[in-house]
Design a protein around this motif. Structure first.
Motif, PDB file in Angstrom:
ATOM      1  N   GLU A 185      31.788  42.962   6.499  1.00  0.00           N
ATOM      2  CA  GLU A 185      30.837  42.250   5.744  1.00  0.00           C
ATOM      3  C   GLU A 185      30.900  40.630   6.270  1.00  0.00           C
ATOM      4  O   GLU A 185      30.515  40.429   6.633  1.00  0.00           O
ATOM      5  CB  GLU A 185      31.599  42.068   4.446  1.00  0.00           C
ATOM      6  CG  GLU A 185      31.099  40.886   3.867  1.00  0.00           C
ATOM      7  CD  GLU A 185      30.809  40.813   2.555  1.00  0.00           C
ATOM      8  OE1 GLU A 185      30.027  40.438   1.092  1.00  0.00           O
ATOM      9  OE2 GLU A 185      32.377  41.129   2.143  1.00  0.00           O
ATOM     10  N   SER A 199      27.413  54.093   1.586  1.00  0.00           N
ATOM     11  CA  SER A 199      28.125  54.604   2.161  1.00  0.00           C
ATOM     12  C   SER A 199      28.232  56.237   2.327  1.00  0.00           C
ATOM     13  O   SER A 199      27.815  56.775   2.726  1.00  0.00           O
ATOM     14  CB  SER A 199      29.391  55.136   0.704  1.00  0.00           C
ATOM     15  OG  SER A 199      31.209  55.376   0.938  1.00  0.00           O
ATOM     16  N   TYR A 201      30.601  51.445   4.585  1.00  0.00           N
ATOM     17  CA  TYR A 201      30.560  51.068   5.757  1.00  0.00           C
ATOM     18  C   TYR A 201      29.533  51.193   7.245  1.00  0.00           C
ATOM     19  O   TYR A 201      29.686  51.452   8.298  1.00  0.00           O
ATOM     20  CB  TYR A 201      31.592  52.290   6.462  1.00  0.00           C
ATOM     21  CG  TYR A 201      33.398  52.178   5.900  1.00  0.00           C
ATOM     22  CD1 TYR A 201      34.477  51.109   6.256  1.00  0.00           C
ATOM     23  CD2 TYR A 201      33.853  52.089   4.640  1.00  0.00           C
ATOM     24  CE1 TYR A 201      35.756  50.780   5.398  1.00  0.00           C
ATOM     25  CE2 TYR A 201      34.690  52.355   4.056  1.00  0.00           C
ATOM     26  CZ  TYR A 201      36.165  51.228   4.505  1.00  0.00           C
ATOM     27  OH  TYR A 201      36.775  51.197   3.749  1.00  0.00           O
ATOM     28  N   ALA A 246      33.192  47.138   3.294  1.00  0.00           N
ATOM     29  CA  ALA A 246      34.907  46.957   3.519  1.00  0.00           C
ATOM     30  C   ALA A 246      34.950  45.367   4.567  1.00  0.00           C
ATOM     31  O   ALA A 246      33.888  44.403   5.284  1.00  0.00           O
ATOM     32  CB  ALA A 246      35.373  47.400   4.535  1.00  0.00           C
ATOM     33  N   ARG A 262      35.609  54.222  -1.652  1.00  0.00           N
ATOM     34  CA  ARG A 262      35.135  51.882  -2.527  1.00  0.00           C
ATOM     35  C   ARG A 262      34.668  51.246  -1.403  1.00  0.00           C
ATOM     36  O   ARG A 262      34.108  49.861  -2.515  1.00  0.00           O
ATOM     37  CB  ARG A 262      36.569  51.379  -2.667  1.00  0.00           C
ATOM     38  CG  ARG A 262      37.217  50.410  -2.913  1.00  0.00           C
ATOM     39  CD  ARG A 262      38.921  49.712  -3.160  1.00  0.00           C
ATOM     40  NE  ARG A 262      38.861  48.427  -2.982  1.00  0.00           N
ATOM     41  CZ  ARG A 262      40.174  48.020  -3.292  1.00  0.00           C
ATOM     42  NH1 ARG A 262      41.220  48.700  -2.239  1.00  0.00           N
ATOM     43  NH2 ARG A 262      40.384  46.872  -3.429  1.00  0.00           N
ATOM     44  N   TYR A 263      34.649  51.260  -0.229  1.00  0.00           N
ATOM     45  CA  TYR A 263      33.799  50.090   0.186  1.00  0.00           C
ATOM     46  C   TYR A 263      32.454  51.271   1.144  1.00  0.00           C
ATOM     47  O   TYR A 263      32.829  52.854   1.103  1.00  0.00           O
ATOM     48  CB  TYR A 263      34.947  49.574   1.097  1.00  0.00           C
ATOM     49  CG  TYR A 263      35.566  48.572   0.851  1.00  0.00           C
ATOM     50  CD1 TYR A 263      35.343  47.396  -0.043  1.00  0.00           C
ATOM     51  CD2 TYR A 263      36.934  49.024   1.136  1.00  0.00           C
ATOM     52  CE1 TYR A 263      35.996  46.179  -0.481  1.00  0.00           C
ATOM     53  CE2 TYR A 263      37.996  47.725   0.551  1.00  0.00           C
ATOM     54  CZ  TYR A 263      37.537  47.002   0.181  1.00  0.00           C
ATOM     55  OH  TYR A 263      38.374  46.420  -1.066  1.00  0.00           O
ATOM     56  N   ALA A 265      28.622  50.426  -3.893  1.00  0.00           N
ATOM     57  CA  ALA A 265      29.611  49.858  -2.951  1.00  0.00           C
ATOM     58  C   ALA A 265      29.414  49.076  -2.009  1.00  0.00           C
ATOM     59  O   ALA A 265      28.819  48.782  -1.580  1.00  0.00           O
ATOM     60  CB  ALA A 265      30.733  50.937  -2.432  1.00  0.00           C
ATOM     61  N   PRO A 266      30.606  47.758  -2.377  1.00  0.00           N
ATOM     62  CA  PRO A 266      30.288  46.530  -1.271  1.00  0.00           C
ATOM     63  C   PRO A 266      30.951  47.032   0.055  1.00  0.00           C
ATOM     64  O   PRO A 266      31.229  47.732   0.056  1.00  0.00           O
ATOM     65  CB  PRO A 266      31.155  45.229  -1.607  1.00  0.00           C
ATOM     66  CG  PRO A 266      32.496  46.662  -3.102  1.00  0.00           C
ATOM     67  CD  PRO A 266      31.418  47.946  -3.234  1.00  0.00           C
TER      68      PRO A 266
END
Length: 352
Positions: A17, A38, A47, A13, A44-45, A10-11
């Protein structure tokens, strides 16, 4: 402490970022980003991430944001050997009453994370200095009293040497950060101080008869100055050699424009076309360039161009001017290219 593996990929947030990108683009410290992960499998993101912070050696701190409240300042997990490092969150380590940046955290400030890292790093350095001062070792205390402006990490010293702007010595250098030379010395800890103290382990030179670093440093800096001057002059010599290639070989196809360590020219002998790669050593002109010939017409079984073994047995003298050096190499290659052409032709039947 190692973070768990991130299987989601996941990228980060967006708010986090932006803060991390600000560190990478604006920090004067060579901070590195480690693993990003994560806290849950299907998030989804991401952290959470690890930063490598330079404090003589790198220390690795984990920054954990709250996935439900990413606008809140992150928690920071320090290394397992730093359990005693507990920086105050609402005042500075000196007790002057100055508020920590955590007390005025603003998630919209992209520089907030960098400010936090710098503040924690300063407190960590003071913490390490305090630990070093508490060590019951007379030699260590003696060295602290005789050598100023150092940044100890436990019993490891980093003494800055040579206040020189290396960027000015190397025009066009790609260094983003200021380049510094440090002497690193590690002092063995002895609980009992003998009349003949053990010498520290120095990264640059072994000095078993060393009695005091303050006596050693002036000679070391003088030697370093000579090396820096020689290195800078060597870049100029290599640059003049590359510039001298054009009148004889034609304009180089490729060349290292900054440190001038390599260049490539295209040569033709009859219908035989080949490249000449020059690898120019740091000790140039005392050491001659190493040549490698690469055919433009002969390929091995893997489809790669056939290349000669390194060549360094041609006529050479460091007293020649760059023009004569190049001309002597050219005269040598007039005959050597025929040998290389036969070498390429002989290599082709072996592929069948």
């Amino acid at each position: 402490m190692s973070p768990p593996a991130d299987t989601s990929g996941a990228p980060l947030a967006p708010l986090i970022e932006a803060q991390l990108n600000f560190i990478l683009s604006q920090s004067k410290l060579p901070i590195k980003v480690g693993q990003i992960w994560s806290g849950c499998r299907d998030g989804r993101y991401a952290y959470r991430f690890t930063l490598a912070i330079p404090c003589l050696d790198y220390v690795y701190w984990h920054f954990l944001y709250n996935a439900l409240s990413p606008k809140v300042a992150p928690d920071v997990v320090f290394g397992p050997d730093d359990e005693g490092f507990q920086p105050l969150v609402d005042s500075d380590g000196a007790g002057s009453g100055k508020r920590s940046c955590l007390a005025r955290w603003d998630c919209r400030d992209t520089g907030g994370l960098l400010t936090l890292v710098k503040e924690l790093r300063e407190l960590y350095i003071e913490y390490q200095k305090k630990l070093a001062a508490e060590v019951d070792d007379a030699r260590l205390k003696f060295e602290i009293s005789t050598v100023m402006s150092m940044e100890p990490d436990e019993v490891k010293f980093a003494v800055p040497l040579l206040d020189v702007d290396f960027a000015k010595l190397v025009p066009g250098c790609p260094w983003k950060l200021p380049q510094k030379i440090h002497l690193q010395a590690v002092f063995p800890i002895n609980r009992s101080y003998s009349s003949v103290p053990s010498a520290p382990r120095l990264k640059l030179v072994s000095t078993p008869d060393l009695r005091c670093m303050a006596v050693y440093l002036p000679n070391l800096e003088e030697n370093l100055k000579i090396q820096v001057v020689d290195a800078s002059a060597s870049i100029g010599s290599r640059r003049r050699f590359i510039e001298a290639l054009s009148p004889t070989f034609g304009r180089p196809l490729e060349a290292d424009p900054i440190f001038c360590r390599r260049a490539t020219v295209l040569s033709i002998s009859g219908i035989f076309t080949f490249l000449v790669h020059f690898i120019i050593p740091l000790q140039f002109p005392k050491q001659q360039p190493v040549l490698t010939l690469q055919s433009s017409q002969h390929f091995n079984a893997q489809g790669m161009p056939i290349i000669s073994p390194p060549i360094d047995d041609y006529p050479w003298s460091p007293r020649w001017d760059p023009t004569e050096m190049v001309e002597r190499i050219y005269d040598f290659l007039v005959d050597e290219c025929q040998n290389f052409k036969r070498f390429c032709s002989d290599a082709l039947p072996q592929q069948k």
